[in-house]
Design a protein around this motif. Structure first.
Motif, PDB file in Angstrom:
ATOM      1  N   GLY A  13       6.299  -1.203  -1.059  1.00 32.22           N
ATOM      2  CA  GLY A  13       5.076  -1.321  -2.235  1.00 32.22           C
ATOM      3  C   GLY A  13       3.518  -1.563  -1.416  1.00 32.22           C
ATOM      4  N   ALA A  14       2.839  -0.845  -0.337  1.00 31.76           N
ATOM      5  CA  ALA A  14       2.247  -0.944   0.101  1.00 31.76           C
ATOM      6  C   ALA A  14       0.578   0.805   0.426  1.00 31.76           C
ATOM      7  N   ARG A  15       2.026   1.761  -0.504  1.00 29.84           N
ATOM      8  CA  ARG A  15       1.803   2.887  -0.406  1.00 29.84           C
ATOM      9  C   ARG A  15      -0.493   3.021  -0.232  1.00 29.84           C
ATOM     10  N   GLU A  16      -0.811   1.743  -1.354  1.00 28.07           N
ATOM     11  CA  GLU A  16      -2.092   2.128  -0.798  1.00 28.07           C
ATOM     12  C   GLU A  16      -3.197   2.295   0.568  1.00 28.07           C
ATOM     13  N   LEU A  17      -2.053   1.943   0.978  1.00 27.91           N
ATOM     14  CA  LEU A  17      -2.912   1.939   3.120  1.00 27.91           C
ATOM     15  C   LEU A  17      -3.049   3.213   3.185  1.00 27.91           C
ATOM     16  N   ARG A  18      -2.384   3.892   2.198  1.00 33.08           N
ATOM     17  CA  ARG A  18      -2.227   5.827   3.105  1.00 33.08           C
ATOM     18  C   ARG A  18      -3.426   6.335   2.848  1.00 33.08           C
ATOM     19  N   VAL A  19      -4.470   6.043   1.895  1.00 30.21           N
ATOM     20  CA  VAL A  19      -5.428   5.760   1.511  1.00 30.21           C
ATOM     21  C   VAL A  19      -6.892   4.699   1.494  1.00 30.21           C
ATOM     22  N   LYS A  20      -6.798   4.525   2.988  1.00 32.36           N
ATOM     23  CA  LYS A  20      -7.452   3.456   3.472  1.00 32.36           C
ATOM     24  C   LYS A  20      -8.207   4.290   4.339  1.00 32.36           C
ATOM     25  N   GLU A  21      -9.576   3.911   4.993  1.00 32.65           N
ATOM     26  CA  GLU A  21      -9.920   4.927   6.199  1.00 32.65           C
ATOM     27  C   GLU A  21      -9.244   5.586   6.775  1.00 32.65           C
ATOM     28  N   SER A  22      -7.909   5.290   6.961  1.00 31.48           N
ATOM     29  CA  SER A  22      -7.582   6.079   7.304  1.00 31.48           C
ATOM     30  C   SER A  22      -5.492   6.188   6.865  1.00 31.48           C
ATOM     31  N   ASP A  23      -5.031   7.469   6.880  1.00 26.33           N
ATOM     32  CA  ASP A  23      -3.657   6.832   6.615  1.00 26.33           C
ATOM     33  C   ASP A  23      -2.828   5.799   7.425  1.00 26.33           C
ATOM     34  N   ARG A  24      -2.825   4.990   6.779  1.00 30.44           N
ATOM     35  CA  ARG A  24      -2.886   3.855   8.274  1.00 30.44           C
ATOM     36  C   ARG A  24      -1.327   3.848   8.493  1.00 30.44           C
ATOM     37  N   ILE A  25      -0.508   4.044   7.140  1.00 35.65           N
ATOM     38  CA  ILE A  25       0.804   3.914   7.393  1.00 35.65           C
ATOM     39  C   ILE A  25       1.311   4.916   9.017  1.00 35.65           C
ATOM     40  N   ALA A  26       1.252   6.047   8.429  1.00 34.08           N
ATOM     41  CA  ALA A  26       1.467   7.085   9.737  1.00 34.08           C
ATOM     42  C   ALA A  26       0.100   7.135  11.145  1.00 34.08           C
ATOM     43  N   VAL A  27      -1.085   6.371  10.613  1.00 33.08           N
ATOM     44  CA  VAL A  27      -2.054   6.113  12.051  1.00 33.08           C
ATOM     45  C   VAL A  27      -0.777   4.317  12.995  1.00 33.08           C
ATOM     46  N   LEU A  28       0.085   3.845  11.986  1.00 31.11           N
ATOM     47  CA  LEU A  28       0.624   2.881  12.680  1.00 31.11           C
ATOM     48  C   LEU A  28       1.653   3.450  13.173  1.00 31.11           C
ATOM     49  N   VAL A  29       2.160   3.840  12.881  1.00 31.56           N
ATOM     50  CA  VAL A  29       3.707   4.918  12.810  1.00 31.56           C
ATOM     51  C   VAL A  29       3.469   5.563  14.437  1.00 31.56           C
ATOM     52  N   ARG A  30       2.383   6.812  14.638  1.00 30.68           N
ATOM     53  CA  ARG A  30       2.317   7.458  15.259  1.00 30.68           C
ATOM     54  C   ARG A  30       2.326   6.750  17.288  1.00 30.68           C
ATOM     55  N   GLY A  31       1.395   5.417  16.895  1.00 28.90           N
ATOM     56  CA  GLY A  31       0.743   5.001  17.962  1.00 28.90           C
ATOM     57  C   GLY A  31       2.124   3.702  18.068  1.00 28.90           C
ATOM     58  N   LEU A  32       2.476   2.905  17.212  1.00 32.41           N
ATOM     59  CA  LEU A  32       3.715   2.427  18.228  1.00 32.41           C
ATOM     60  C   LEU A  32       4.546   2.828  18.457  1.00 32.41           C
ATOM     61  N   ARG A  33       4.891   3.612  17.884  1.00 30.64           N
ATOM     62  CA  ARG A  33       6.182   4.941  18.720  1.00 30.64           C
ATOM     63  C   ARG A  33       5.631   4.784  20.126  1.00 30.64           C
ATOM     64  N   GLU A  34       4.574   5.400  20.567  1.00 31.99           N
ATOM     65  CA  GLU A  34       3.747   5.655  21.639  1.00 31.99           C
ATOM     66  C   GLU A  34       4.025   4.624  22.609  1.00 31.99           C
ATOM     67  N   LEU A  35       3.924   3.203  22.646  1.00 30.64           N
ATOM     68  CA  LEU A  35       3.475   2.357  22.813  1.00 30.64           C
ATOM     69  C   LEU A  35       5.721   2.029  23.155  1.00 30.64           C
ATOM     70  N   GLY A  36       6.057   2.452  22.733  1.00 27.96           N
ATOM     71  CA  GLY A  36       8.089   2.391  22.555  1.00 27.96           C
ATOM     72  C   GLY A  36       8.238   1.677  21.532  1.00 27.96           C
ATOM     73  N   GLY A  37       7.647   1.059  20.822  1.00 27.13           N
ATOM     74  CA  GLY A  37       7.915   0.042  19.400  1.00 27.13           C
ATOM     75  C   GLY A  37       9.071   1.217  18.824  1.00 27.13           C
ATOM     76  N   SER A  38      10.032   0.572  17.939  1.00 23.54           N
ATOM     77  CA  SER A  38      10.823   0.838  17.321  1.00 23.54           C
ATOM     78  C   SER A  38      10.475   0.842  15.332  1.00 23.54           C
ATOM     79  N   VAL A  39       9.956   2.211  15.263  1.00 24.13           N
ATOM     80  CA  VAL A  39       9.505   1.632  13.602  1.00 24.13           C
ATOM     81  C   VAL A  39       9.600   3.542  13.008  1.00 24.13           C
ATOM     82  N   THR A  40       9.958   2.491  11.716  1.00 17.98           N
ATOM     83  CA  THR A  40      10.946   3.829  10.851  1.00 17.98           C
ATOM     84  C   THR A  40       9.283   3.873   9.419  1.00 17.98           C
ATOM     85  N   GLU A  41       8.674   5.083   9.610  1.00 19.19           N
ATOM     86  CA  GLU A  41       8.110   4.973   8.866  1.00 19.19           C
ATOM     87  C   GLU A  41       8.466   5.710   6.841  1.00 19.19           C
ATOM     88  N   VAL A  42       7.722   4.969   6.078  1.00 18.38           N
ATOM     89  CA  VAL A  42       9.482   4.947   4.872  1.00 18.38           C
ATOM     90  C   VAL A  42       7.730   5.653   3.293  1.00 18.38           C
TER      91      VAL A  42
END
Ligand code: S3P
Length: 426
Positions: free
Chosen positions: A332-361
């Motif tokens: 229910g947080a689609r609004e995150l995609r229209v903040k200062e960045s697409d915050r879902i995409a930037v989080l998911v990309r960064g967490l993966r780089e750090l070895g995190g286990s993350v799924t984007e919806v």
């Protein structure tokens, strides 16, 4: 200023948090309301970042006298004039959206613009309901630059918001103060309510009737002195640091404790952190301290109804979730995609780089935690909240994390990295 920042894992977090900057949302409002009021207002503990500086620059261009010194500002407002050039709102969505409403009912015309990030953000959601009140507003295919025309007397009306956004509700509320007749704004839901709480302090009568905001216009703003409480969205980073570094305890002081902003504190508590909140004063918003003791963390689910009160802290929650047992889900947080960045995409990309286990919806993400993250280089996406969230991720990681384009922290918290260093040395 563009720079990369490298943050090392922390052994211990200091017990007293550094001074928390003034609340950014409240600072924007204090600056804009003061500029709309005749006479001199004095605002103290103003948020120090570039976003609020954008609001000050814009109201000065509109004719307000602005004397800014460190974290206090004297503003003499009243009569606005059409500015010489465009109003540069920088990176600040709040500046642009609130000024669209404030300008709509005034006899001045202005063009508002911003940086590349702000030019990508949706403005039709503000322009369309403002037009329903009689405003003349043109966007550039739904985005900035936005032009607001002069000499369009506004009338009241019943506005149904399509997005439960505080910026949107605030913009319409400001327009309604310049309209003739009653305006009722429905659909703000549980979005932050600083505007309705602060306006009476500036002499404007506004009521909440259930979920509706009701204003009988026109109304006049009165100059006022205003002290801005500490920003819970800034305090969230230090609370998260203490929550993920074992054996930590931290206290943050003079924080805004408005419940519409405390979703992250509630989430940390549900995850297992030991938290005590103490209210020290009540007016015009509750303010006080939050004390947190680290405890082993477990996963939680964030649903659409939880989102407004934790909106800006959701990327940080994604980082904390990487240090919690089980899978944390955010929906229910689609609004995150229209903040200062697409915050879902930037989080998911960064967490993966750090070895995190993350799924984007589409409207959120899942993070499975437990094992520590490892060092890597991550991109902030030019987004202050993501840069700071990745810095906190580093504190619990097995090796240092480098954050690219980390200078964007200056948007809300210019001293973030020096404060973080102090916190980790204590
Ligand atoms: C804000 C409202 C929120 C928030 C933003 C500040 C405000 O945005 O994300 O950082 O000051 O009103 P929306 O109104 O778009 O939800």
């Amino acid at each position: 200023m563009e720079f990369n920042a490298t943050v090392a894992p922390a052994k211990k977090i200091g017990a007293e948090a550094p001074h928390i900057p003034g609340d950014k949302s409240i600072s924007h409002r204090a600056v804009i309301f003061a500029a709309m009021a005749e006479g001199e207002s004095h605002v103290t503990n103003l948020a120090p970042g570039e976003d609020v500086a954008s609001s000050m620059r814009c109201v000065a261009a509109l004719g307000a006298m602005v004397e800014h010194d460190n974290t206090s500002v004297r503003i003499t407002g009243g009569a606005w004039r059409s500015p010489q050039g465009v109003l540069d709102c920088g990176n600040s969505g709040t500046t642009m959206r609130l000024l669209m409403g404030a300008l709509a009912g005034r006899e001045v015309s202005a063009t508002l613009d911003g940086d590349d990030s702000l030019r990508r953000r949706p403005m039709r959601r503000v322009a369309e309901p403002l037009r329903e009140l009689g405003a003349e507003i043109e966007t550039s295919e739904g985005t900035a630059p936005v032009h607001v025309g002069a000499n369009h007397p506004l009338h009241g009306g019943h506005i149904q918001l399509r997005v439960a956004s505080a910026q949107l509700a605030s913009s319409l509320t400001l327009a309604a103060t310049g309209a003739t007749g009653r305006t009722t704004i429905s659909g703000a839901g549980s979005a932050r309510d600083h505007t309705t709480l602060m306006l009476p302090h500036f002499g404007v009568e506004v009521r909440r009737e259930g979920d509706d905001i009701v204003i009988d216009g026109p109304q006049h703003f009165r100059a006022a002195d205003f002290h801005v409480p500490g920003d819970p969205s800034a305090a969230a980073f230090w609370l998260a640091a203490a929550a993920i570094v074992p054996n930590s305890t931290i206290t943050v002081h003079h924080i805004n404790l408005n419940p519409t902003r405390l979703g992250f504190v509630a989430a940390l508590e549900r995850m297992g952190a030991d938290i005590t909140t103490t209210v020290d004063s009540e007016e015009p918003e509750p303010m006080g301290r939050i004390e947190l003791r680290a405890r082993p963390l477990k996963a939680i689910a964030i649903e659409a109804a939880d989102v407004p009160a934790i909106l800006d802290e959701l990327p940080l929650l994604g980082i904390v979730a990487a240090y919690a047992a089980g899978t944390t889900t955010v929906r229910g947080a689609r609004e995150l995609r229209v903040k200062e960045s697409d915050r879902i995409a930037v989080l998911v990309r960064g967490l993966r780089e750090l070895g995190g286990s993350v799924t984007e919806v589409d409207d959120g993400f899942d993070v499975t935690g437990g094992a520590p993250l490892h060092g890597a280089t991550v991109e902030s996406g030019g987004d202050h909240r993501l840069a700071m969230a990745f810095a906190i991720a580093a504190l619990g990681a097995s090796s240092p994390v480098t954050i690219e384009d980390a200078g964007c922290v200056a948007i809300s918290h210019p001293s973030f990295f020096t404060d973080l260093e102090k916190l980790c040395q204590a």
